[in-house]
Design a protein around this motif. Sequence first.
Motif, short mmCIF file in Angstrom:
data_model
loop_
_atom_site.label_atom_id
_atom_site.label_comp_id
_atom_site.label_asym_id
_atom_site.label_seq_id
_atom_site.Cartn_x
_atom_site.Cartn_y
_atom_site.Cartn_z
N ALA A 45 0.74 -15.27 -32.99
CA ALA A 45 -0.28 -16.12 -32.89
C ALA A 45 -1.70 -15.11 -32.07
O ALA A 45 -2.68 -15.10 -32.35
CB ALA A 45 -0.07 -17.08 -31.66
N GLY A 46 -0.97 -14.18 -31.20
CA GLY A 46 -2.07 -13.24 -30.58
C GLY A 46 -2.34 -12.08 -31.53
O GLY A 46 -3.75 -12.00 -31.33
N LEU A 47 -1.84 -11.88 -32.27
CA LEU A 47 -2.12 -10.82 -33.42
C LEU A 47 -3.14 -11.44 -34.31
O LEU A 47 -3.93 -10.79 -34.71
CB LEU A 47 -0.80 -10.12 -34.13
CG LEU A 47 -0.02 -9.47 -33.06
CD1 LEU A 47 1.22 -9.04 -34.24
CD2 LEU A 47 -0.83 -8.15 -32.83
N LEU A 48 -2.92 -12.72 -34.85
CA LEU A 48 -3.92 -13.28 -35.58
C LEU A 48 -5.25 -13.62 -35.04
O LEU A 48 -6.18 -13.30 -35.49
CB LEU A 48 -3.32 -14.78 -36.12
CG LEU A 48 -3.97 -15.52 -37.10
CD1 LEU A 48 -4.41 -14.72 -38.23
CD2 LEU A 48 -3.27 -16.94 -37.23
N ILE A 49 -4.97 -14.39 -33.77
CA ILE A 49 -6.37 -14.65 -33.11
C ILE A 49 -7.21 -13.63 -32.50
O ILE A 49 -8.27 -13.57 -32.70
CB ILE A 49 -5.96 -15.69 -31.69
CG1 ILE A 49 -5.47 -16.88 -32.18
CG2 ILE A 49 -7.16 -15.90 -30.85
CD1 ILE A 49 -4.84 -17.89 -31.37
N GLY A 50 -6.48 -12.63 -32.35
CA GLY A 50 -6.91 -11.35 -31.83
C GLY A 50 -7.82 -10.39 -32.58
O GLY A 50 -8.62 -9.52 -32.57
N GLN A 51 -7.78 -11.00 -34.06
CA GLN A 51 -8.48 -10.35 -35.06
C GLN A 51 -10.06 -10.55 -34.94
O GLN A 51 -10.59 -9.69 -35.71
CB GLN A 51 -7.93 -10.83 -36.58
CG GLN A 51 -6.59 -10.50 -36.74
CD GLN A 51 -6.35 -9.17 -36.87
OE1 GLN A 51 -7.01 -8.02 -37.44
NE2 GLN A 51 -5.11 -8.74 -36.42
N ILE A 52 -10.44 -11.39 -34.22
CA ILE A 52 -11.87 -11.60 -34.01
C ILE A 52 -12.31 -10.60 -32.92
O ILE A 52 -13.51 -10.77 -32.43
CB ILE A 52 -12.21 -13.06 -33.71
CG1 ILE A 52 -11.47 -13.59 -32.48
CG2 ILE A 52 -11.81 -13.95 -34.62
CD1 ILE A 52 -11.92 -15.02 -32.02
#
Length: 560
Positions: A45-52
């Motif tokens: 989840a962190g890797l996905l949300i952190g894409q922004i």
Amino acid sequence: MEYFVHTLQKYPEIALFLTIGVGFWIGNLKLGKFNLGVVTSTLLAGLLIGQIGIKLPVALQSTFFAMFLFAVGYAVGPQFIRALRSDGLPQVIFSIIVCLAGTGTAIALGKLLGYNGALTAGLLSGGYTNSTVLGVATDLIQQSGLQQAQLQSALALLPIAYAVTYPFGTIGSAYLLANVAPKVFGFDLARECENYEREHGVGTPIGTTAYREYSARAFRLTNPMLIGKTVSDVETMFNREVFVRRMRLGDGMDVIDCKGDTVLMADSIVAVSGGLAPLLAYEEQFGPEVKDVPLLDFPTELLDLVVTNKAYAGKTLGEISDALFGEPGRGVFLTNVTRSDVLLPMRRETKIHRGDVLKILGARPDVAKIARTLGYADRPLEGSDMAFMAFGIVAGSLIGAITVHIGGVPLGLGTAVGAIVAGIICGYLRSTMRTFGHIPGPAIWVFNNVGLNGFIACVGLNAALGFVSGIQHYGITLFLAGTLVTIVPIIVGLLLGRYVFKFHPGIMLGACAGARSTTAALGSLQEVAKSNVPVIGYATGYAVSRLVMALLTIVVVNVF
């Protein structure tokens, strides 16, 4: 969507809690018998949300991790220290060897494939399913003095390796231990555990059964042999196995709290307490049992009593019982005695030391009298001794921060290892001296889970932008390397446990799961075994692996 993204970038703490929430939600979902687990889900989840583009301060990340490590050490400290000093020593040695096998495999593969320290540590953390490695490696790399560009690259590789290798590390180890190993060695795990339980008396833990050893019943006194006698005389007649607690002279009359010199009256209703067996044996000698809720409605307490009074230290259980469990403690029952969380035999000749814990049950005023005489009443509290925890983390981290240069190479435990060692020491001190340092189980759960997953969320968010390119570059090779880091220590552990240490099959498999700190494997073993016997091996292995793998991470980072 633009507003949402902008808000997360402006207020990264929202992104942090969103990551933790998604991680716990997805991690607890099950597809058949499989689930990702909260840690892996939070990282993804962190890797996905952190894409922004989310950046969180390193100090926040370290704070979460220190909370987690202290909580882990506090929880396993008594088991760890006790195992070092008792017959658990073979399990300690076994666990250390398994940890060395996993670490050695990761180092060899890292050298062979040309990985750096960060990628190798992530490989070890995921393949060996030990999240402590991920945290300690992050802490060490941040303190390594690398230039900013190198530092960010290294910190991005850690979660990549962990995310790629962890799923097989969890699923593979659970399947190999619970399903493959019993077939390879030719034993029926459920039958072996059933035999062990029969031989060693390992049964259902107290608290999961409707049976209650001690109770209170109401009887209408009709036996002329008891009428006119004092309470003390009646209790002596019944070998002080039952106690007359209260009396009502008639329906609608006030309730009298009985003392030793209280005289029993005809047709009165008496509340009698005692063990279930003597209550059943003597009930006809009082009279018919009746329902009298107000008579039986008196407060009782099950209390952990820590012996601190020097006058009673060194005395036998029989001497203490004779002195205190008549007057002032009529009707107070001793249910068990523990020393450092280990049950002691309930025999009159058992010597009681300072710090031993007597669990007593009785009317609250009588329990309080004994507590004032013997020592410290360790009642369940909702609050935590936060000063104890904070000062423990400070002391451990200060020691861990000490760095010694040998041959130009900086060597030190690191603040992360210092925090887990502090937790182990504080947890052990709490188990032996129960008058301070209380942290309730639910609080430990919060510190453990929020600490770990808060840390993992920070790691994922900070490393997100470098994740995609890393996974494209290292993907399949890294996954295969992770399978070896999973399989090799399991094979080593099974061979050692079976042919060298000759553990019971259930304990051997539990110890393998514990040495890898793989909770999913323990769950699979309990399901197949239909027993809690694997937990016996898991407890020591888990405690040892948490500390040993933290120390071995220092070796991994320094080797590269």
